[in-house]
Design an enzyme around this catalytic site. Sequence first.
Site, short mmCIF file in Angstrom:
data_model
loop_
_atom_site.label_atom_id
_atom_site.label_comp_id
_atom_site.label_asym_id
_atom_site.label_seq_id
_atom_site.Cartn_x
_atom_site.Cartn_y
_atom_site.Cartn_z
N VAL B 15 125.01 67.82 28.42
CA VAL B 15 126.42 67.74 28.03
C VAL B 15 127.32 67.66 29.26
O VAL B 15 128.29 66.90 29.29
CB VAL B 15 126.82 68.93 27.13
CG1 VAL B 15 128.29 68.85 26.75
CG2 VAL B 15 125.96 68.95 25.86
N LYS B 39 122.53 76.68 38.49
CA LYS B 39 121.64 77.80 38.76
C LYS B 39 120.47 77.42 39.66
O LYS B 39 120.19 78.09 40.65
CB LYS B 39 121.12 78.36 37.42
CG LYS B 39 120.62 79.79 37.49
CD LYS B 39 120.40 80.37 36.10
CE LYS B 39 119.25 79.66 35.37
NZ LYS B 39 118.96 80.27 34.07
N GLY B 126 128.86 68.48 17.31
CA GLY B 126 129.04 67.47 18.36
C GLY B 126 130.34 66.71 18.27
O GLY B 126 131.42 67.28 18.43
N ILE B 128 131.90 65.36 15.78
CA ILE B 128 132.74 65.43 14.57
C ILE B 128 133.89 66.42 14.81
O ILE B 128 133.64 67.58 15.14
CB ILE B 128 131.92 65.90 13.34
CG1 ILE B 128 130.75 64.96 13.09
CG2 ILE B 128 132.81 66.00 12.11
CD1 ILE B 128 129.84 65.42 11.94
N GLY B 179 112.18 63.74 22.58
CA GLY B 179 113.27 64.50 23.18
C GLY B 179 114.29 65.01 22.18
O GLY B 179 115.34 65.53 22.58
N GLU B 182 113.09 70.67 21.40
CA GLU B 182 112.62 71.32 22.62
C GLU B 182 111.19 71.81 22.46
O GLU B 182 110.68 71.90 21.34
CB GLU B 182 113.55 72.48 22.96
CG GLU B 182 114.96 71.99 23.28
CD GLU B 182 115.92 73.12 23.57
OE1 GLU B 182 115.60 73.95 24.43
OE2 GLU B 182 116.98 73.15 22.95
N ASP B 193 120.61 77.86 15.20
CA ASP B 193 121.67 76.97 15.69
C ASP B 193 122.65 76.63 14.57
O ASP B 193 123.88 76.73 14.74
CB ASP B 193 121.01 75.70 16.25
CG ASP B 193 122.01 74.66 16.67
OD1 ASP B 193 122.53 74.76 17.80
OD2 ASP B 193 122.28 73.73 15.88
N LYS B 197 126.88 77.74 14.08
CA LYS B 197 127.95 76.79 13.77
C LYS B 197 128.65 77.16 12.46
O LYS B 197 129.87 77.06 12.35
CB LYS B 197 127.37 75.38 13.70
CG LYS B 197 126.86 74.90 15.07
CD LYS B 197 125.98 73.66 14.95
CE LYS B 197 125.49 73.22 16.33
NZ LYS B 197 124.46 72.15 16.24
N GLY B 295 123.82 64.94 21.86
CA GLY B 295 123.78 63.85 22.82
C GLY B 295 124.88 64.03 23.85
O GLY B 295 125.95 64.55 23.55
#
Lengths: 414, 414
Positions: B15, B39, B126, B128, B179, B182, B193, B197, B295
């Site tokens: 990102v 890091k 993302g 939206i 991809g 993960e 996740d 949200k 993405g």
Amino acid sequence: MAKKINIGLFGFGCVGQGLYHVLNNSKGFKANIVKIAVKNREKQRPLESSVFTFDKQEILDNPEIDLIVELIDDADEAFKIVSYALSKGKHVVTANKKMVASHLQELYNLQHEHNVSLLYEASSCGSIPIIRTLEEYFDNEQIEKLSGIFNGTTNYILTKTIAEKLSYEEALKQAQEKGFAESDPTNDVEGFDAKFKAIILALHAFGVIAKPEDVLNIGITTLSPHDINYASEKGYKIKLVPTVKRLTQNEISIFVLPKFVPVSNHLYSVDNEFNGVIVDGEFSGEQFLKGRGAGGNPTGAAVLSDISALSYGYKYEYKKQKQSPDIKFSNNALLKVYLRYNKEEDLKKFEFQNISEQYTGGEYHYVIGTIDLNDIIKNKAYLIKNKLFIGVVGEDISAVSKPKESVAKKLILN
Amino acid sequence: MAKKINIGLFGFGCVGQGLYHVLNNSKGFKANIVKIAVKNREKQRPLESSVFTFDKQEILDNPEIDLIVELIDDADEAFKIVSYALSKGKHVVTANKKMVASHLQELYNLQHEHNVSLLYEASSCGSIPIIRTLEEYFDNEQIEKLSGIFNGTTNYILTKTIAEKLSYEEALKQAQEKGFAESDPTNDVEGFDAKFKAIILALHAFGVIAKPEDVLNIGITTLSPHDINYASEKGYKIKLVPTVKRLTQNEISIFVLPKFVPVSNHLYSVDNEFNGVIVDGEFSGEQFLKGRGAGGNPTGAAVLSDISALSYGYKYEYKKQKQSPDIKFSNNALLKVYLRYNKEEDLKKFEFQNISEQYTGGEYHYVIGTIDLNDIIKNKAYLIKNKLFIGVVGEDISAVSKPKESVAKKLILN
């Protein structure tokens, strides 16, 4: 929202009554409708008569009214009301797509000159917050294409032709009986309504100002059972799809044409009275918004949202126009279309750049090929008169390599 | 946008790099990324090394930096960065859904105390613009239900299981190779996740604050070929659907469960890595938004939109919370579900209110019936351990008539 807002309302039809209902039932926002101007003195109305007036100046010149909400049908009269109110320093909310699309430059200038705000979210796609999304969310992203289904009446009719195998005439009659189409459906079925909305959205998405008379609209009045069969066999749905497309960095085309929509297109799932908009952004890719495009409550909710935004001092920034002052409207676009015709001389009228498929049969014929949008514009009257049907196939829209003419419109920032 | 904004960026993964690209290619908005904190000292990076720092204070205490953009993975570290920045009077943009969902109350308080703005549009779905739409467009309309597909990884996997008849394990493997998932997919496939949200959107849509540990999430890890066959035979697609539903005027339930989605549901057409959100408003009816949920560029565009909004002084108003200070989170909801089980004693664990269908076969069994959400929560561990599959069927979600317990959370406005 320090004080309760006093609203002067013009019009008390479907949307006006929807706004009244929504305003009285909203938990979050309170405003008074102080006065409602209406035309017909004979009509029975559900509110006490003292709230109504037949004299528009009684609202326009009332210093206690903070903002004007204009929801009448007549676009010319609406422009008089809105321009008078803006010039007197009053903020205005309107849902009149024809009025807004026909006067974009003047309305922009009036807002600027008198430092007032005109909001018109309800003019385009009813409850879908598309103008606000373009203004506030896509303000820094280049839009490549905007298309959608902006007219619930034609979409209802087209859904019936495919889903229930009704003819265009049968589906139109059913839509009229159910109140989805007016007794004179011209504005909807010939694509004018969709065109006005496309022109409004083109300004907020691309910064371009187009005049309605320069933009092609061909509706669904010549749709025949042959075309419906063709679509069904190929797995398409037929939709009336206004399209705004960036041809080159500074040229934007706008047109309204039927389209054969494959299942892979977001619009395939937009049926009946629903509206949908696809925004194709440089970074975000395709964004799709779908909702009710008409009806008293959904449109009333859009008007309420504008009223609420005005109470916080919101105004459109027209950022795309400021970012791209050289942008021009152009009809120099190449499209891939299906053309269903009746006799050989019909086809000779059109200059196809290439033809990839041709079918000739006993009852009808069609070709699929690439054609200049200007050529469709030239033949529009012939096409309607002879009941040919034309529809876009596929997503390819490109600039004509050697432009014949360019209709340039520019918003002058003053 | 009087002056060019100086940004201090934390994180330069997918990102962060997307933001960098989008910012450098936006026509409308200019900002400098002055410094990027990372890091890993060993990693090769595509920018010159002087722009990077390994010391977060070098950004946080730099008076020339106007705003902080936080795009790191570690939620605890992210909270330290964001809360420090806010307490020092700096505006912040973040995309960290776990961090935001876990600290809603504290982040609200910090914004209020220090008169700063925290924006996090990119944390949910993302590209939206759902938070902005809820805040600005649905601010005065009561929302009845919000549901959707918020996780692209699981949606990609589920799309493959139905479209290509892959098993869950095969589809997960393919998603990892491409991809989309993960190497440790827990956060996605177990629904964490999506839950974060849903919790964030529940605040902006309903004004409710829920703690992640109180909200049920059951993912797709126990999906078997039997369940996929069942869905295919009935014409459903299986989707992982977080749902926020108003049970009563002041009680809101939130849960993440698989759902059998019929073709009539807007989410049916949301496939592969796409996200979709349905907002069901009192006046507007169902609004549907669809776009890329992940993405670099789409999420980067959402971050840019927040940065741009901050430059105009934008902040979330949390109007729904102010309108409904008594609103509570509750698990006292009745749902209709499909439960696939292996042996008779599995079924005995659950207290179904009624069972409308039951199938027993040689290889597997299922029931369809109405169940209390609390009962699913109680049996979650058993369900996962014994590889039972549960999925919501239909749209009916109602309040349990005699609530057993109520988990009340209240946002204190100070």
